[in-house]
Every structure is written in C-alpha cells, then in structure tokens.
Scaffold this motif. Sequence first.
Motif, PDB file in Angstrom:
ATOM      1  N   GLY A 127       0.834  -1.212   0.000  1.00 14.73           N
ATOM      2  CA  GLY A 127       0.000   0.000   0.000  1.00 14.73           C
ATOM      3  C   GLY A 127       0.861   1.252   0.000  1.00 14.73           C
ATOM      4  N   ALA A 128       0.641   2.112  -1.007  1.00 16.03           N
ATOM      5  CA  ALA A 128       1.389   3.385  -1.094  1.00 16.03           C
ATOM      6  C   ALA A 128       0.471   4.563  -0.821  1.00 16.03           C
ATOM      7  N   GLY A 129      -0.412   4.398   0.176  1.00 15.80           N
ATOM      8  CA  GLY A 129      -1.160   5.541   0.682  1.00 15.80           C
ATOM      9  C   GLY A 129      -0.289   6.274   1.688  1.00 15.80           C
ATOM     10  N   LEU A 130      -0.894   7.171   2.448  1.00 16.15           N
ATOM     11  CA  LEU A 130      -0.115   7.947   3.418  1.00 16.15           C
ATOM     12  C   LEU A 130       0.608   7.036   4.409  1.00 16.15           C
ATOM     13  N   ALA A 131      -0.072   5.990   4.887  1.00 15.88           N
ATOM     14  CA  ALA A 131       0.549   5.113   5.889  1.00 15.88           C
ATOM     15  C   ALA A 131       1.746   4.376   5.310  1.00 15.88           C
ATOM     16  N   GLY A 132       1.582   3.821   4.115  1.00 16.34           N
ATOM     17  CA  GLY A 132       2.671   3.061   3.503  1.00 16.34           C
ATOM     18  C   GLY A 132       3.859   3.955   3.162  1.00 16.34           C
ATOM     19  N   LYS A 134      -5.895   7.848  -0.352  1.00 13.32           N
ATOM     20  CA  LYS A 134      -6.971   8.838  -0.163  1.00 13.32           C
ATOM     21  C   LYS A 134      -6.458  10.279  -0.134  1.00 13.32           C
ATOM     22  N   LEU A 135      -5.195  10.469  -0.391  1.00 14.09           N
ATOM     23  CA  LEU A 135      -4.690  11.811  -0.674  1.00 14.09           C
ATOM     24  C   LEU A 135      -4.575  11.895  -2.192  1.00 14.09           C
ATOM     25  N   PHE A 136      -5.262  12.848  -2.792  1.00 11.47           N
ATOM     26  CA  PHE A 136      -5.301  12.897  -4.257  1.00 11.47           C
ATOM     27  C   PHE A 136      -5.512  14.337  -4.718  1.00 11.47           C
ATOM     28  N   THR A 191       0.443  -3.069  -8.842  1.00 11.34           N
ATOM     29  CA  THR A 191       0.897  -4.344  -8.258  1.00 11.34           C
ATOM     30  C   THR A 191      -0.047  -4.725  -7.124  1.00 11.34           C
ATOM     31  N   PHE A 192      -0.961  -5.626  -7.442  1.00 14.69           N
ATOM     32  CA  PHE A 192      -2.000  -5.996  -6.476  1.00 14.69           C
ATOM     33  C   PHE A 192      -1.516  -7.186  -5.643  1.00 14.69           C
ATOM     34  N   VAL A 193      -1.325  -6.971  -4.358  1.00 16.05           N
ATOM     35  CA  VAL A 193      -0.855  -8.050  -3.484  1.00 16.05           C
ATOM     36  C   VAL A 193      -2.075  -8.867  -3.037  1.00 16.05           C
ATOM     37  N   ALA A 239      -0.082  -1.901   4.917  1.00 16.75           N
ATOM     38  CA  ALA A 239      -0.616  -0.539   5.103  1.00 16.75           C
ATOM     39  C   ALA A 239      -1.807  -0.326   4.175  1.00 16.75           C
ATOM     40  N   THR A 240      -2.751  -1.261   4.232  1.00 15.30           N
ATOM     41  CA  THR A 240      -3.938  -1.209   3.363  1.00 15.30           C
ATOM     42  C   THR A 240      -5.187  -1.010   4.223  1.00 15.30           C
ATOM     43  N   PRO A 241      -6.337  -0.694   3.616  1.00 12.01           N
ATOM     44  CA  PRO A 241      -7.572  -0.587   4.397  1.00 12.01           C
ATOM     45  C   PRO A 241      -7.903  -1.899   5.126  1.00 12.01           C
ATOM     46  N   ALA A 296     -18.192  10.067  -2.445  1.00 12.21           N
ATOM     47  CA  ALA A 296     -17.731  10.663  -3.711  1.00 12.21           C
ATOM     48  C   ALA A 296     -17.548  12.154  -3.489  1.00 12.21           C
ATOM     49  N   VAL A 297     -16.549  12.704  -4.154  1.00 14.76           N
ATOM     50  CA  VAL A 297     -16.308  14.152  -4.063  1.00 14.76           C
ATOM     51  C   VAL A 297     -16.299  14.718  -5.484  1.00 14.76           C
ATOM     52  N   VAL A 298     -17.099  15.758  -5.711  1.00 11.23           N
ATOM     53  CA  VAL A 298     -17.087  16.431  -7.009  1.00 11.23           C
ATOM     54  C   VAL A 298     -16.491  17.820  -6.800  1.00 11.23           C
ATOM     55  N   ARG A 357     -14.404   9.006  -6.783  1.00 15.91           N
ATOM     56  CA  ARG A 357     -15.194   8.100  -5.937  1.00 15.91           C
ATOM     57  C   ARG A 357     -14.242   7.413  -4.960  1.00 15.91           C
ATOM     58  N   TRP A 358     -14.682   7.358  -3.716  1.00 22.26           N
ATOM     59  CA  TRP A 358     -13.861   6.687  -2.700  1.00 22.26           C
ATOM     60  C   TRP A 358     -14.616   5.462  -2.210  1.00 22.26           C
ATOM     61  N   PHE A 359     -14.482   4.348  -2.966  1.00 20.49           N
ATOM     62  CA  PHE A 359     -15.117   3.114  -2.497  1.00 20.49           C
ATOM     63  C   PHE A 359     -14.306   2.608  -1.310  1.00 20.49           C
TER      64      PHE A 359
HETATM   65  C1  LIG Z   1     -12.995  12.072   0.955  1.00 19.20           C
HETATM   66  C2  LIG Z   1     -12.030  12.066   2.110  1.00 19.20           C
HETATM   67  C3  LIG Z   1     -11.708  13.262   2.746  1.00 19.20           C
HETATM   68  C4  LIG Z   1     -10.819  13.268   3.826  1.00 19.20           C
HETATM   69  N1  LIG Z   1     -10.487  14.459   4.405  1.00 19.20           N
HETATM   70  C5  LIG Z   1      -9.550  14.494   5.371  1.00 19.20           C
HETATM   71  C6  LIG Z   1      -9.062  15.748   5.840  1.00 19.20           C
HETATM   72  O1  LIG Z   1      -9.450  16.819   5.356  1.00 19.20           O
HETATM   73  N2  LIG Z   1      -8.139  15.737   6.844  1.00 19.20           N
HETATM   74  C7  LIG Z   1      -7.637  14.563   7.350  1.00 19.20           C
HETATM   75  O2  LIG Z   1      -6.793  14.629   8.256  1.00 19.20           O
HETATM   76  N3  LIG Z   1      -8.035  13.357   6.878  1.00 19.20           N
HETATM   77  C8  LIG Z   1      -8.971  13.299   5.893  1.00 19.20           C
HETATM   78  N4  LIG Z   1      -9.349  12.091   5.360  1.00 19.20           N
HETATM   79  C9  LIG Z   1      -8.752  10.862   5.898  1.00 19.20           C
HETATM   80  C10 LIG Z   1      -7.360  10.547   5.322  1.00 19.20           C
HETATM   81  O3  LIG Z   1      -7.269  10.978   3.996  1.00 19.20           O
HETATM   82  C11 LIG Z   1      -7.128   9.039   5.360  1.00 19.20           C
HETATM   83  O4  LIG Z   1      -7.387   8.545   6.658  1.00 19.20           O
HETATM   84  C12 LIG Z   1      -5.693   8.650   4.970  1.00 19.20           C
HETATM   85  O5  LIG Z   1      -5.281   9.286   3.781  1.00 19.20           O
HETATM   86  C13 LIG Z   1      -5.639   7.134   4.843  1.00 19.20           C
HETATM   87  O6  LIG Z   1      -4.322   6.728   4.526  1.00 19.20           O
HETATM   88  P1  LIG Z   1      -3.944   5.178   4.524  1.00 19.20           P
HETATM   89  O7  LIG Z   1      -2.574   5.080   3.981  1.00 19.20           O
HETATM   90  O8  LIG Z   1      -4.239   4.570   5.840  1.00 19.20           O
HETATM   91  O9  LIG Z   1      -4.983   4.474   3.526  1.00 19.20           O
HETATM   92  P2  LIG Z   1      -5.204   4.630   1.964  1.00 19.20           P
HETATM   93  O10 LIG Z   1      -5.070   6.029   1.547  1.00 19.20           O
HETATM   94  O11 LIG Z   1      -6.479   3.920   1.684  1.00 19.20           O
HETATM   95  O12 LIG Z   1      -3.985   3.821   1.312  1.00 19.20           O
HETATM   96  C14 LIG Z   1      -4.008   2.433   1.154  1.00 19.20           C
HETATM   97  C15 LIG Z   1      -3.308   2.092  -0.159  1.00 19.20           C
HETATM   98  O13 LIG Z   1      -3.243   0.686  -0.281  1.00 19.20           O
HETATM   99  C16 LIG Z   1      -3.497   0.336  -1.629  1.00 19.20           C
HETATM  100  N5  LIG Z   1      -3.953  -1.062  -1.665  1.00 19.20           N
HETATM  101  C17 LIG Z   1      -5.147  -1.546  -1.246  1.00 19.20           C
HETATM  102  N6  LIG Z   1      -5.200  -2.877  -1.438  1.00 19.20           N
HETATM  103  C18 LIG Z   1      -4.000  -3.235  -1.965  1.00 19.20           C
HETATM  104  C19 LIG Z   1      -3.444  -4.491  -2.367  1.00 19.20           C
HETATM  105  N7  LIG Z   1      -4.129  -5.647  -2.267  1.00 19.20           N
HETATM  106  N8  LIG Z   1      -2.179  -4.502  -2.882  1.00 19.20           N
HETATM  107  C20 LIG Z   1      -1.459  -3.352  -2.997  1.00 19.20           C
HETATM  108  N9  LIG Z   1      -1.953  -2.136  -2.619  1.00 19.20           N
HETATM  109  C21 LIG Z   1      -3.202  -2.082  -2.103  1.00 19.20           C
HETATM  110  C22 LIG Z   1      -4.549   1.334  -2.053  1.00 19.20           C
HETATM  111  O14 LIG Z   1      -4.643   1.426  -3.473  1.00 19.20           O
HETATM  112  C23 LIG Z   1      -4.066   2.609  -1.383  1.00 19.20           C
HETATM  113  O15 LIG Z   1      -3.195   3.344  -2.210  1.00 19.20           O
HETATM  114  C24 LIG Z   1     -10.246  12.048   4.276  1.00 19.20           C
HETATM  115  C25 LIG Z   1     -10.572  10.846   3.643  1.00 19.20           C
HETATM  116  C26 LIG Z   1     -11.449  10.844   2.573  1.00 19.20           C
HETATM  117  C27 LIG Z   1     -11.776   9.549   1.883  1.00 19.20           C
END
Ligand SMILES: Cc1cc2nc3c(=O)[nH]c(=O)nc-3n(C[C@H](O)[C@H](O)[C@H](O)COP(=O)(O)OP(=O)(O)OC[C@H]3O[C@@H](n4cnc5c(N)ncnc54)[C@H](O)[C@@H]3O)c2cc1C
Length: 473
Positions: free
Chosen positions: A7-12, A42-44, A251-253, A285-287, A315-317, A415-417
């Motif tokens: 996972g390359a979101g904020l946590a990863g 979820k940072l985009f 790269t889907f793990v 570091a995934t959901p 969803a955010v527009v 869209r944020w599924f």
């Molecule tokens: C619409 C919205 C608005 C928000 N607004 C705020 C705000 O204003 N302030 C604030 O502090 N927080 C806000 N948040 C919360 C914050 O953005 C999130 O809590 C944070 O970004 C989550 O980071 P994460 O790394 O835990 O998860 P994610 O961002 O979900 O990262 C997980 C990553 O893992 C990847 N992944 C999933 N499955 C796999 C797999 N099988 N193999 C490989 N990769 C995989 C995903 O593609 C994703 O890139 C908001 C969230 C949303 C959705």
Amino acid sequence: MRIAIVGAGLAGLTTAYELRQAQSGHDVHVDVFEASDRIGGKLFTVPFNDGPVDLGAEAFLARREDALEFFADLGLEQSLVEPSGKSSLVYSADTLDNLPRGGVMGIPSSSAPITHLISADTAARIDAEKDAEAIDWTPGEDRSIGKLVRERYGDEVVDRVVSSLLGGVYSCLADDLGIRATVPQLAEALDGLAEAGEKVTLSGAVSKIEQSRPAPTDGPSKPVFNAFSGGYAELYETLAEKSEADIHLDTFVSGISFDTKTQQYTITGQGIPGDTEPYDRVVVATPAPTTARLLAKVAPEAAEALRPVKLASSAVVGLKFDSDEGLPDASGVLIAADQPGVHAKAFTFSSKKWPHIKDRIGQGALIRVSFGRFGDDSLAREEEDTLVDYALDDLLTITGFDARAAGVSEIYTQRWFGGLPRFDEHHLATVATVREKITAQPGLEVTGAWAGGVGVPAVIADARAAANRILSS
Ligand SMILES: Cc1cc2nc3c(=O)[nH]c(=O)nc-3n(C[C@H](O)[C@H](O)[C@H](O)COP(=O)(O)OP(=O)(O)OC[C@H]3O[C@@H](n4cnc5c(N)ncnc54)[C@H](O)[C@@H]3O)c2cc1C
C-alpha cells in the motif's frame, strides 16, 4: 534487510520514509507494492487549470505539533497555508445557519446554542437532562454516540446536528460511531464523572469539557487546520522521493506467506516479478478488509479480529465556476442527514475557505461537494452527470447560489469506495486485539487509518511507530 510494504497511501509512504530515516546501522532495501496506478491513496490532488486542488483529504489538524515537525523535517514548512477563518454553516430543518458554538461535536451542555435547529420540546428535554436518571456508565467502556444522544436529548439533536458534524469527518451517521472511538474527550469526561462518584449525565460531561477549555486570549488565535498550498501531492510525492524506496505501481498483493525455517516472507499477487526475493519484514498498510485478507495465512487470529471493520464509501465532485456571486461568505456547509430531496452531505467553498485558492482563481468559485455515508454506496456509484446535477440543485436549494448561471468551467469527480473505516463502539477493542495478535508473528506490522485514527496526523504517527517497531523487531 529486505522490507516489503503493501500500500502506497499515506501510511505506507510514511512507513517507507521513516524506515529510511531510522535505519542507521541497518542496510535496508524497501519495496512498496501499490495496487493502483498512482501513489497517495486517499490523498489525491488534481490539476485544475488555476492550480492543484485536493479531492480526498484537504486539510489537517494543525494542533498536532508532531505533524508540523514532521512536515518541517520533510522541508515542507513553507508549503503550509492557513484558512481564511470564515465560519462554517449547517443546513438543518430547511434552514442555513452558523455551526453551533461550544459543546463537543455539536452536542451541547444546554439547549441555548442549538435552539434554532430543534423544536421547543427537544430544547426542554436537553435542559431537563441533568435531572433525568443517571447514565449507567462504566469507566473505559464505549457505546454508540448516536444512541446515547438519542436517549438523553432526543432524535433531533442527532439527526440535525451531531450526525452532520461527525459525518463530515467519518462519512458515518452518529449511530454508527463509538463515543470513545471518535470523541474521546467526551468518553473521558463520562469516565471522570463516574470515577468521582458524581451523577453521570450527558450535559454534565459536556459542561465539564467546556469548563476545561482555556479562556480565549486577546489577539488572533492559531487556526485549527492547515493545508498544503500545492495540495497533498506535495506530501505524498516528497515522502515517496525521500524514502528512496522502490515503489511498484499496478501491483496488487493477494497473499503473504511465512517460511518458518528461513523466517522470511513471500509476497504474491499480480504484477510482482516471479524472481522477487523473500523479505525479512512486512508492513501491511492497506484498508482494514484488505489487511484482514492479507493476514489470513500469517496471522489468522489478527485477521479474524479485523474482519468486522467496515468501510464507508463516498464521492467528491470538485467544480470550478466563473463567478462566486451569491455564494455565502463562509467556508462551507454541513448538511443534516434528514433533509428530504437533498443528496449532498457537505459543501466546501474552497475559494472562500483557502485564501491561496482564492488568489489563484480571482472572481471564480471553487467548490467541493461531498456525497455518501456508511451503509449506502449508491451515491458513490452514480454517474458523474447525475452527481453534478445533484450538486448544482443542492447548492441552489441550500445556499441560493445559482451554480448553473455562474457557469461551470471545470469538473473533477473522485469516488472513494471503501473510503473511511467505521469507528464504531467496538473499534478500539478490535484494534487492541489485532495489535496484540500481530506481536506473536515476528517481523510483521500493520498500520493505516483503521489502526491509529483517520486524520492525517494520526495516520502519520501510527505509521512512524510501526516503522520503528519493525526495525527493532
Ligand atoms: C474524501 C475524504 C476526505 C478526507 N479528508 C480528510 C481531511 O481533510 N483531513 C484529514 O486529516 N483526513 C482526511 N481524510 C482521511 C485521510 O485521507 C485518510 O485517513 C488517509 O489518507 C488514509 O491513509 P492510509 O494510507 O491509511 O490508507 P489509503 O489512503 O487507503 O492507502 C491504502 C493504499 O493501499 C493500496 N492497496 C489496497 N489494497 C492493496 C493491495 N491488495 N495490494 C497493494 N496495494 C493495495 C490502495 O490502493 C491505497 O493506495 C479524508 C478521507 C477521505 C476519503
């Protein structure tokens, strides 16, 4: 040492960066596997013609000194920007008004701050709550915040006020959220009353919180939130670059296995080269639902504990208008859940809220419209045209801003599924169990919004702690 991060979101990305910072004495190679075609999760940040705008998280709690220090260490101090300080509004009972002051997350200690949003009967009920039978509260427990407020103050307070405020953060109605999990200071105030042998009431706990707040000082106060002038892309791109990790997109793990003889991990999935060598450590570091699936073989008890954590979709527009004439002079609007015929749950008037965006776009308006709450994915699945129509209709109904007449010049839809984990009344116990079970498996760590809190500073703190644990394991 070879470390894999899933996972390359904020946590990863934070984990990868922290590993690079903390690795002294270790020769660490880090691979980050990301299922999608971009980093950030979820940072985009999207490129509107006048400059970057966030369609996921847009701000962070600036009271978190640890986050401010972290951004300074990354060299991003100069990128931080403050909001205009314009007030936020709430649309409830067909009325647009200022967000109630005082209280905690819209829960008042008396009816006064919210009388304009509720009936006279509800106001009387709030003011009589201190004389009602005490809440049977055990220190340390958690329960549904919506349920408690309904029992003590009545449905209107939840449906018209509390769910709007909490929904803006968690994409859930108050009934689906735990008190301690989402408003810990309220749980602690209830604990305090129970421990002191005082009568436990909701109004008593809220007034205890109000009394403990420092008195306002003269002069300008520091804003509660900050953002990045170039959007969160500044953060996720800097983390990726400074981590020096090998980031593998698309790269889907799908599996993680552990060899008890070699004490090493193998990562499997789509896009992972067959000749990838095993890893000494893994950070997932995934959901939450994905993490539960990935832990199934290596930490089955942790996986089982994590499985009940559900996600809320939204969803955010993002809309750019040629004119902002008629738009309320406010930062945005939170919309009560019980408004018939209204689809949006919040508007962010980005060009009013953030001076740096206003400076870029001049006479125009930049508005983010958010849809969707836990338990109902239908809005997140709607066609873009339908969402835009809903957004324009809702803006006219709620604010009087004739968005069609103002001229829409740009639209981005995201869209944020499975956007945010539901922090219900069982959530903290679930996280504690998962953490405990994970410690039995050497070289394995989990992190992410579900683990340490959804806010950006909380996600960063949890990921940094995970990185440091994995290096010392
Ligand atoms: C619409 C919205 C608005 C928000 N607004 C705020 C705000 O204003 N302030 C604030 O502090 N927080 C806000 N948040 C919360 C914050 O953005 C999130 O809590 C944070 O970004 C989550 O980071 P994460 O790394 O835990 O998860 P994610 O961002 O979900 O990262 C997980 C990553 O893992 C990847 N992944 C999933 N499955 C796999 C797999 N099988 N193999 C490989 N990769 C995989 C995903 O593609 C994703 O890139 C908001 C969230 C949303 C959705």
